[in-house]
Structures are given as C-alpha cells and as structure tokens.
Scaffold this active site. Structure first.
Site, PDB file in Angstrom:
ATOM      1  N   ASP A  86       0.875  -1.174   0.000  1.00  0.00           N
ATOM      2  CA  ASP A  86       0.000   0.000   0.000  1.00  0.00           C
ATOM      3  C   ASP A  86       0.915   1.228   0.000  1.00  0.00           C
ATOM      4  O   ASP A  86       2.057   1.181   0.463  1.00  0.00           O
ATOM      5  CB  ASP A  86      -0.937  -0.019   1.212  1.00  0.00           C
ATOM      6  CG  ASP A  86      -2.095   0.968   1.041  1.00  0.00           C
ATOM      7  OD1 ASP A  86      -2.154   1.669   0.006  1.00  0.00           O
ATOM      8  OD2 ASP A  86      -2.945   1.046   1.955  1.00  0.00           O
ATOM      9  N   GLY A 104      -0.506   6.385   1.778  1.00  0.00           N
ATOM     10  CA  GLY A 104      -1.527   7.430   1.879  1.00  0.00           C
ATOM     11  C   GLY A 104      -2.430   7.190   3.081  1.00  0.00           C
ATOM     12  O   GLY A 104      -2.550   8.032   3.976  1.00  0.00           O
ATOM     13  N   ASP A 111      -2.832   8.138  -2.443  1.00  0.00           N
ATOM     14  CA  ASP A 111      -4.187   8.690  -2.462  1.00  0.00           C
ATOM     15  C   ASP A 111      -4.527   9.321  -1.125  1.00  0.00           C
ATOM     16  O   ASP A 111      -3.817   9.118  -0.134  1.00  0.00           O
ATOM     17  CB  ASP A 111      -5.199   7.572  -2.739  1.00  0.00           C
ATOM     18  CG  ASP A 111      -5.184   6.503  -1.655  1.00  0.00           C
ATOM     19  OD1 ASP A 111      -4.091   6.247  -1.103  1.00  0.00           O
ATOM     20  OD2 ASP A 111      -6.238   5.919  -1.347  1.00  0.00           O
ATOM     21  N   ASP A 170      -7.864  -7.109   1.535  1.00  0.00           N
ATOM     22  CA  ASP A 170      -6.864  -7.229   2.599  1.00  0.00           C
ATOM     23  C   ASP A 170      -7.473  -6.638   3.853  1.00  0.00           C
ATOM     24  O   ASP A 170      -8.364  -5.794   3.768  1.00  0.00           O
ATOM     25  CB  ASP A 170      -5.598  -6.417   2.274  1.00  0.00           C
ATOM     26  CG  ASP A 170      -5.784  -4.960   2.628  1.00  0.00           C
ATOM     27  OD1 ASP A 170      -6.446  -4.250   1.858  1.00  0.00           O
ATOM     28  OD2 ASP A 170      -5.334  -4.525   3.708  1.00  0.00           O
ATOM     29  N   CYS A 206     -12.792 -27.381  10.435  1.00  0.00           N
ATOM     30  CA  CYS A 206     -11.576 -26.760   9.912  1.00  0.00           C
ATOM     31  C   CYS A 206     -10.432 -27.766   9.970  1.00  0.00           C
ATOM     32  O   CYS A 206     -10.283 -28.476  10.960  1.00  0.00           O
ATOM     33  CB  CYS A 206     -11.241 -25.525  10.745  1.00  0.00           C
ATOM     34  SG  CYS A 206      -9.711 -24.697  10.238  1.00  0.00           S
ATOM     35  N   CYS A 228      -7.126 -26.880   9.682  1.00  0.00           N
ATOM     36  CA  CYS A 228      -5.865 -26.170   9.887  1.00  0.00           C
ATOM     37  C   CYS A 228      -5.041 -26.886  10.960  1.00  0.00           C
ATOM     38  O   CYS A 228      -5.567 -27.722  11.695  1.00  0.00           O
ATOM     39  CB  CYS A 228      -6.107 -24.708  10.266  1.00  0.00           C
ATOM     40  SG  CYS A 228      -6.490 -24.416  11.994  1.00  0.00           S
ATOM     41  N   CYS A 272      -6.669 -26.587  14.472  1.00  0.00           N
ATOM     42  CA  CYS A 272      -7.880 -27.377  14.717  1.00  0.00           C
ATOM     43  C   CYS A 272      -7.626 -28.878  14.642  1.00  0.00           C
ATOM     44  O   CYS A 272      -8.334 -29.657  15.271  1.00  0.00           O
ATOM     45  CB  CYS A 272      -8.984 -26.954  13.751  1.00  0.00           C
ATOM     46  SG  CYS A 272      -9.537 -25.260  14.057  1.00  0.00           S
ATOM     47  N   HIS A 309      -5.222 -20.319  12.639  1.00  0.00           N
ATOM     48  CA  HIS A 309      -6.604 -20.689  12.338  1.00  0.00           C
ATOM     49  C   HIS A 309      -7.317 -19.594  11.538  1.00  0.00           C
ATOM     50  O   HIS A 309      -7.950 -19.876  10.519  1.00  0.00           O
ATOM     51  CB  HIS A 309      -7.404 -20.994  13.612  1.00  0.00           C
ATOM     52  CG  HIS A 309      -8.867 -21.080  13.308  1.00  0.00           C
ATOM     53  ND1 HIS A 309      -9.443 -22.193  12.743  1.00  0.00           N
ATOM     54  CD2 HIS A 309      -9.846 -20.145  13.392  1.00  0.00           C
ATOM     55  CE1 HIS A 309     -10.728 -21.951  12.507  1.00  0.00           C
ATOM     56  NE2 HIS A 309     -10.999 -20.716  12.892  1.00  0.00           N
TER      57      HIS A 309
HETATM   58  N1  GUN Z   1      -6.617   0.869   3.043  1.00  0.00           N
HETATM   59  C1  GUN Z   1      -7.926   0.896   3.363  1.00  0.00           C
HETATM   60  N2  GUN Z   1      -8.556   1.912   2.712  1.00  0.00           N
HETATM   61  C2  GUN Z   1      -7.621   2.541   1.973  1.00  0.00           C
HETATM   62  C3  GUN Z   1      -7.650   3.676   1.088  1.00  0.00           C
HETATM   63  O1  GUN Z   1      -8.680   4.312   0.846  1.00  0.00           O
HETATM   64  N3  GUN Z   1      -6.452   4.028   0.504  1.00  0.00           N
HETATM   65  C4  GUN Z   1      -5.288   3.336   0.749  1.00  0.00           C
HETATM   66  N4  GUN Z   1      -4.166   3.735   0.140  1.00  0.00           N
HETATM   67  N5  GUN Z   1      -5.243   2.274   1.576  1.00  0.00           N
HETATM   68  C5  GUN Z   1      -6.398   1.892   2.170  1.00  0.00           C
HETATM   69 ZN    ZN Z   2      -8.754 -24.098  12.240  1.00  0.00          ZN
END
Ligand code: GUN
Ligand code: ZN
Length: 369
Positions: free
Chosen positions: A93, A96, A147, A266, A304, A306, A309, A335
């Site tokens: 990332d 920002g 951003d 993520d 599960c 894993c 578990c 887990h």
């Molecule tokens: N992670 C979660 N939201 C955002 C976002 O709007 N911009 C960036 N760069 N990372 C993020």
């Molecule tokens: Zn598990």
C-alpha cells in the site's frame, strides 16, 4: 505487462467472478484474501507457514517500511521478497492511508503530505513521486497509487476536492513509475457520493492502470452504505482487470464484496483479533479466551483442517492466551488465516460450479455477527 488478469468464470446471476492473476512471483487464484504483513512480516507467522495454508500474496506497508528499516536498506538487502524470504507475490500500500490516519500529525497540500513519525516524532514528506520511489525500492509485484482516503463522514465539497486531487496524484504516480516488473494500481475514492465515485472511476480508467482498487470504504460507514457504493462503483471498472477492495476482511463483507465483483481484499482484522483471542468460524466469532471454554476440549472449528484445529482444543488455546504464552497467538493466527484463505477458495469453487448464490444463502443461514 508486469501482471496479467485471466477472467475464468463469471457468475450468471451476480457480479461474482473467478479469475487468476499472474505475477513475476507466481500465480494466484481470485477472489483472494491477502494477509497483512505491515512490517515485512505477517505477525507470528513464518513464510513457510503462510505457504502451507495456501496464501498466494501478502500485503505490506510503504509508510512503515519507509520509516523503519528504510526503503534503501530493503533495496540493499535485495528487495522486500529477499529481505523477508517470501518468494510469492507481494502488494504494497502506498502510505496514503497510514499517513492520513495520523490525524493532527499531518498537513496536506497539492504537492503531498508532511507528517510526523508515530515512532520518534521526526518530520517527513510523502508525495506521489516519493511514495512511488519508495515502492519501486521495496520491489513488490503490485504497488498502489498515493491517495487520500476521504474520511467518513465528509461534506460533498471536501470529498470532491480530495477525490480530484487523488486523481491528479495518481497521474503523477504513473509518470514517476518506471519499473516494468511491477504493476501500479489506481485507487477509486469519492467518499459516499455516487457522482464522485463515477467521476473518480471514469478519470482513473482513462489513465489505463493495470488494476483498480476501491478505497475509502469500511471507514466507519454502515455496511449497507458500503454495499451501495460497491454496487454502484464496480460496474464502472473494466472487466479485464483486477478489482481490489481495500481494508475489508470479515467473512460477511468478503462474501458481499465478491458478489459485487471484487477480486482482492486485505485487512488486519483476522490477524489482529486473533492476538486478542478471537477466532473466526462459519457460524461467527468465538472469543476463545472466555471462561465458557475453560473445559471445552473440542477444536475451535470441527470443520476446519488447519494445524490448530487438527491438534489443539479450545481449553488448551484459552490456557495459552490466559498465561500470555506466545504459542497461543500463533495458534489463533494460524486458524484465522487458514479460515479466510479456505473461505475464499470455497467461494471461488461455488462460482465455478454456478452455485454462488446457494453458497451465499447457506452462509447467511449459519452466520451471526
Ligand atoms: N486501506 C484501506 N482503505 C484505503 C484507502 O482508501 N487508501 C489506501 N491507500 N489504503 C487503504
Ligand atoms: Zn482451524
């Protein structure tokens, strides 16, 4: 092309799709959940363990690695993959989001953002050019444009100006980006305003990025509002490129995100709550630290398979967490990550089998928050 997106199957009733992304560090199937490794490590997990649970790509953060240990040091080590011994794909990332989370410690101008380090208070400047330079030094397979994540709530006028600036910044990132073995994604903003989401998506699509993220969601707004924004925004993005919803990682939001056509997600949620003793199951969350599990000798989730578990009971894990043993965090993290990786795999299979809506119905029948 640094990465290519292969669209394998589209659900005939929803926006859901199954695909595959090819990167210089391997191939992964979409939809996918990316575990977060902020400081060049997914907390408590070794790269081998991440591989064993099927993780194909992880996320790391420009802001943190720029401050510590420094992107030049990572470059000297041979890049982020080599530095952390992860040979599958990485996305960074742009910094920002992290810089804007600093609140009063930062100042935004057209040029970029001046901020003070959360570590030692030292003064720094990040701009589209600097964030791109740092990400080129780190060497992830996918990097993000610099951003501003429009806060929630925000006035239309503020959201418009911020979103227009994010687009100008995205163009500057594109100009500064010269590594052919990396893909730079644009980030759609626009707050909770459909007209601004439309403008942002249209302007970024005309800049022709190899993939698009949707940012500025899951920032405190009600979930139905986030879903409304997704339903509106995703169809504005090209079919032949990946779409990434940033900062989303609870099972319900992953499922709905996939339904609207998102490919990548993520979130720190699964790893962060694991360290607080909360585990995820297809029936909802379980606070394994609670007294009710003191004599519960069943696994966290009997369905599960894993490592956690297959081998350990709720009572044992609770004991480890209560006594603050490090191994407890490793077991709950294992887990939660396994659960989400597997959840996405099952979702993908349901898309391939033309039973995504049935999968969704069954999920909602069992899941409680
Ligand atoms: N992670 C979660 N939201 C955002 C976002 O709007 N911009 C960036 N760069 N990372 C993020
Ligand atoms: Zn598990």
């Amino acid at each position: 092309m640094a990465i290519t997106y292969e669209l394998i199957k589209r659900c005939s009733k929803t926006g859901a799709r199954a695909g595959r992304i090819h990167t210089p560090h391997g191939v992964f199937d979409t939809p996918i959940f990316m575990p977060v490794g902020t400081q060049a490590t997914v907390k408590a997990m070794s790269p081998d363990e991440l591989k064993a649970m099927g993780a194909g790509i992880i996320l790391s953060n420009t802001y943190h690695l720029y401050l510590r240990p420094g992107h030049d040091l990572v470059a000297e080590a041979g890049g982020l993959h080599k530095f952390m011994q992860w040979d599958r794909a990485i996305l960074t990332d742009s910094g920002g989001f992290q810089v804007f989370s600093l609140g009063p410690l930062r100042k935004i101008t057209e040029d970029g953002v001046t901020f003070r380090s959360h570590i030692d208070g030292s003064k720094h400047f990040l701009s589209p050019e600097k964030a791109t330079e740092v990400q080129m030094a780190l060497g992830a397979d996918i990097i993000m444009a610099f951003d501003e994540c429009v806060p929630y709530p925000a006035e239309h006028e503020y959201a418009r100006q911020s979103t227009e600036r994010t687009t100008r910044w995205a163009e500057r990132c594109r100009k500064a980006h010269t590594r052919k073995d990396q893909a730079l994604f644009g980030i759609v903003q626009g707050g909770m305003y459909k007209d601004l989401r439309t403008m942002s998506a249209r302007d970024l699509v005309s800049l022709d990025f190899p993939g698009y993220a949707i940012g500025g969601l899951s920032v405190g707004e009600p979930k139905p509002l986030m879903y409304e924004m997704l339903e509106h925004t995703v169809p504005l993005l090209p079919q032949n490129k990946p779409r990434y919803l940033m900062g989303v990682g609870t099972p319900d939001c992953l499922l709905e995100g996939v339904m609207y056509g998102i490919d990548m997600f993520d979130c720190v949620f699964p790893t962060r709550v694991a360290r607080n003793g909360t585990v995820m199951t297809n029936k909802g969350r379980l606070v394994v630290k609670n007294a009710e599990f003191a004599r519960d000798f069943r696994p966290i989730d009997p369905d599960c398979n894993c490592y956690t578990c297959r081998n350990f009971s709720r009572a044992y894990i609770r004991h480890l967490l209560k006594t603050e043993e490090i191994f407890g965090l490793r077991l709950t993290t294992t887990h939660n990550l396994h659960f989400l990786v597997n959840f996405m795999k099952e979702m993908r299979q349901s898309i391939l089998d033309e039973r995504f809506l049935e999968f969704r119905e069954e999920f909602w029948a069992y899941y409680h928050k």
